[in-house]
Design a protein around this motif. Sequence first.
Motif, PDB file in Angstrom:
ATOM      1  N   GLY A  78     -12.656  -1.386  13.164  1.00 50.75           N
ATOM      2  CA  GLY A  78     -11.245  -1.065  13.045  1.00 50.75           C
ATOM      3  C   GLY A  78     -10.392  -2.269  13.405  1.00 50.75           C
ATOM      4  O   GLY A  78     -10.884  -3.285  13.877  1.00 50.75           O
ATOM      5  N   GLU A  79      -9.107  -2.126  13.192  1.00 45.58           N
ATOM      6  CA  GLU A  79      -8.189  -3.264  13.280  1.00 45.58           C
ATOM      7  C   GLU A  79      -8.131  -3.904  14.664  1.00 45.58           C
ATOM      8  O   GLU A  79      -8.193  -5.119  14.789  1.00 45.58           O
ATOM      9  CB  GLU A  79      -6.784  -2.810  12.859  1.00 45.58           C
ATOM     10  N   GLU A  80      -8.028  -3.100  15.708  1.00 44.46           N
ATOM     11  CA  GLU A  80      -7.863  -3.650  17.050  1.00 44.46           C
ATOM     12  C   GLU A  80      -9.067  -4.494  17.473  1.00 44.46           C
ATOM     13  O   GLU A  80      -8.925  -5.635  17.892  1.00 44.46           O
ATOM     14  CB  GLU A  80      -7.635  -2.521  18.069  1.00 44.46           C
ATOM     15  N   GLY A  81     -10.256  -3.936  17.345  1.00 44.63           N
ATOM     16  CA  GLY A  81     -11.464  -4.653  17.727  1.00 44.63           C
ATOM     17  C   GLY A  81     -11.697  -5.910  16.912  1.00 44.63           C
ATOM     18  O   GLY A  81     -12.091  -6.943  17.430  1.00 44.63           O
ATOM     19  N   SER A  82     -11.436  -5.807  15.614  1.00 38.17           N
ATOM     20  CA  SER A  82     -11.696  -6.976  14.778  1.00 38.17           C
ATOM     21  C   SER A  82     -10.661  -8.075  15.005  1.00 38.17           C
ATOM     22  O   SER A  82     -10.967  -9.247  14.915  1.00 38.17           O
ATOM     23  CB  SER A  82     -11.783  -6.589  13.296  1.00 38.17           C
ATOM     24  N   ARG A  83      -9.430  -7.691  15.358  1.00 45.98           N
ATOM     25  CA  ARG A  83      -8.396  -8.707  15.580  1.00 45.98           C
ATOM     26  C   ARG A  83      -8.705  -9.523  16.837  1.00 45.98           C
ATOM     27  O   ARG A  83      -8.574 -10.739  16.838  1.00 45.98           O
ATOM     28  CB  ARG A  83      -7.012  -8.065  15.686  1.00 45.98           C
ATOM     29  N   THR A  84      -9.137  -8.847  17.880  1.00 41.29           N
ATOM     30  CA  THR A  84      -9.340  -9.560  19.141  1.00 41.29           C
ATOM     31  C   THR A  84     -10.688 -10.266  19.209  1.00 41.29           C
ATOM     32  O   THR A  84     -10.797 -11.326  19.813  1.00 41.29           O
ATOM     33  CB  THR A  84      -9.230  -8.591  20.337  1.00 41.29           C
ATOM     34  N   GLN A  85     -11.720  -9.690  18.582  1.00 42.89           N
ATOM     35  CA  GLN A  85     -13.060 -10.253  18.726  1.00 42.89           C
ATOM     36  C   GLN A  85     -13.493 -11.092  17.530  1.00 42.89           C
ATOM     37  O   GLN A  85     -13.945 -12.215  17.687  1.00 42.89           O
ATOM     38  CB  GLN A  85     -14.084  -9.124  18.902  1.00 42.89           C
ATOM     39  N   ILE A  86     -13.371 -10.534  16.347  1.00 39.75           N
ATOM     40  CA  ILE A  86     -14.029 -11.123  15.182  1.00 39.75           C
ATOM     41  C   ILE A  86     -13.126 -12.077  14.400  1.00 39.75           C
ATOM     42  O   ILE A  86     -13.568 -13.132  13.950  1.00 39.75           O
ATOM     43  CB  ILE A  86     -14.578 -10.003  14.279  1.00 39.75           C
ATOM     44  N   ARG A  87     -11.866 -11.731  14.246  1.00 41.21           N
ATOM     45  CA  ARG A  87     -10.954 -12.565  13.451  1.00 41.21           C
ATOM     46  C   ARG A  87     -10.924 -14.032  13.908  1.00 41.21           C
ATOM     47  O   ARG A  87     -10.992 -14.934  13.064  1.00 41.21           O
ATOM     48  CB  ARG A  87      -9.557 -11.954  13.431  1.00 41.21           C
ATOM     49  N   PRO A  88     -10.863 -14.323  15.228  1.00 41.28           N
ATOM     50  CA  PRO A  88     -10.845 -15.730  15.644  1.00 41.28           C
ATOM     51  C   PRO A  88     -12.086 -16.504  15.187  1.00 41.28           C
ATOM     52  O   PRO A  88     -11.992 -17.670  14.786  1.00 41.28           O
ATOM     53  CB  PRO A  88     -10.775 -15.661  17.171  1.00 41.28           C
ATOM     54  N   VAL A  89     -13.241 -15.855  15.224  1.00 43.79           N
ATOM     55  CA  VAL A  89     -14.486 -16.517  14.801  1.00 43.79           C
ATOM     56  C   VAL A  89     -14.451 -16.750  13.286  1.00 43.79           C
ATOM     57  O   VAL A  89     -14.815 -17.829  12.808  1.00 43.79           O
ATOM     58  CB  VAL A  89     -15.722 -15.667  15.198  1.00 43.79           C
ATOM     59  N   LEU A  90     -13.990 -15.764  12.539  1.00 48.60           N
ATOM     60  CA  LEU A  90     -13.912 -15.922  11.078  1.00 48.60           C
ATOM     61  C   LEU A  90     -12.884 -16.979  10.694  1.00 48.60           C
ATOM     62  O   LEU A  90     -13.094 -17.731   9.744  1.00 48.60           O
ATOM     63  CB  LEU A  90     -13.588 -14.582  10.415  1.00 48.60           C
ATOM     64  N   ASN A  91     -11.782 -17.059  11.434  1.00 48.50           N
ATOM     65  CA  ASN A  91     -10.792 -18.104  11.158  1.00 48.50           C
ATOM     66  C   ASN A  91     -11.403 -19.487  11.338  1.00 48.50           C
ATOM     67  O   ASN A  91     -11.125 -20.408  10.570  1.00 48.50           O
ATOM     68  CB  ASN A  91      -9.561 -17.950  12.064  1.00 48.50           C
ATOM     69  N   GLU A  92     -12.247 -19.611  12.352  1.00 52.09           N
ATOM     70  CA  GLU A  92     -12.949 -20.871  12.587  1.00 52.09           C
ATOM     71  C   GLU A  92     -13.902 -21.183  11.422  1.00 52.09           C
ATOM     72  O   GLU A  92     -13.947 -22.310  10.921  1.00 52.09           O
ATOM     73  CB  GLU A  92     -13.750 -20.764  13.885  1.00 52.09           C
ATOM     74  N   LEU A  93     -14.654 -20.172  10.991  1.00 55.75           N
ATOM     75  CA  LEU A  93     -15.594 -20.356   9.877  1.00 55.75           C
ATOM     76  C   LEU A  93     -14.857 -20.664   8.571  1.00 55.75           C
ATOM     77  O   LEU A  93     -15.389 -21.342   7.697  1.00 55.75           O
ATOM     78  CB  LEU A  93     -16.487 -19.126   9.713  1.00 55.75           C
ATOM     79  N   ALA A  94     -13.645 -20.171   8.432  1.00 55.42           N
ATOM     80  CA  ALA A  94     -12.857 -20.442   7.223  1.00 55.42           C
ATOM     81  C   ALA A  94     -12.486 -21.926   7.133  1.00 55.42           C
ATOM     82  O   ALA A  94     -12.117 -22.411   6.064  1.00 55.42           O
ATOM     83  CB  ALA A  94     -11.604 -19.566   7.195  1.00 55.42           C
ATOM     84  N   GLN A  95     -12.600 -22.638   8.250  1.00 49.44           N
ATOM     85  CA  GLN A  95     -12.329 -24.086   8.284  1.00 49.44           C
ATOM     86  C   GLN A  95     -13.632 -24.892   8.295  1.00 49.44           C
ATOM     87  O   GLN A  95     -13.611 -26.093   8.547  1.00 49.44           O
ATOM     88  CB  GLN A  95     -11.524 -24.437   9.549  1.00 49.44           C
ATOM     89  N   ASP A  96     -14.744 -24.237   8.052  1.00 49.25           N
ATOM     90  CA  ASP A  96     -16.062 -24.891   8.114  1.00 49.25           C
ATOM     91  C   ASP A  96     -16.130 -26.059   7.135  1.00 49.25           C
ATOM     92  O   ASP A  96     -15.425 -26.073   6.111  1.00 49.25           O
ATOM     93  CB  ASP A  96     -17.147 -23.852   7.772  1.00 49.25           C
TER      94      ASP A  96
END
Length: 114
Positions: free
Chosen positions: A80-98
């Motif tokens: 859901g939105e809350e969990g993914s925003r705080t935990q997963i989104r930052p990691v994916l944002n980093e991978l988007a700059q891979d």
Amino acid sequence: STPLWIQETIFPTIKALSTEGDFIHRISFLNSLRALMEIELPESFQTEVISLMMSSANDGVPNVRLRAAQVLGFTASKLGEEGSRTQIRPVLNELAQDKDRDVQYFANEALKAC
């Protein structure tokens, strides 16, 4: 219960794959973690599973980082939105700059699930 049995019996073997030298083992590890997210897990166990997924985002092999992005995207859709925003989104944002274009692509696709 099934999640407890999985955590005590199967999970140590899955976890061991994360440190294997062969990247194919680490991809299998991620696939196993994704499968675990299909079932209802106790919160502490789920937190450990997600933490291991996120640590795979730093793997030296692009194919492992790519699979980590895919698995994290799937997990975000489960959390859901809350969990993914705080935990997963930052990691994916980093991978988007891979530095690898394929990793970037799959990270951006996974971000759509957040």
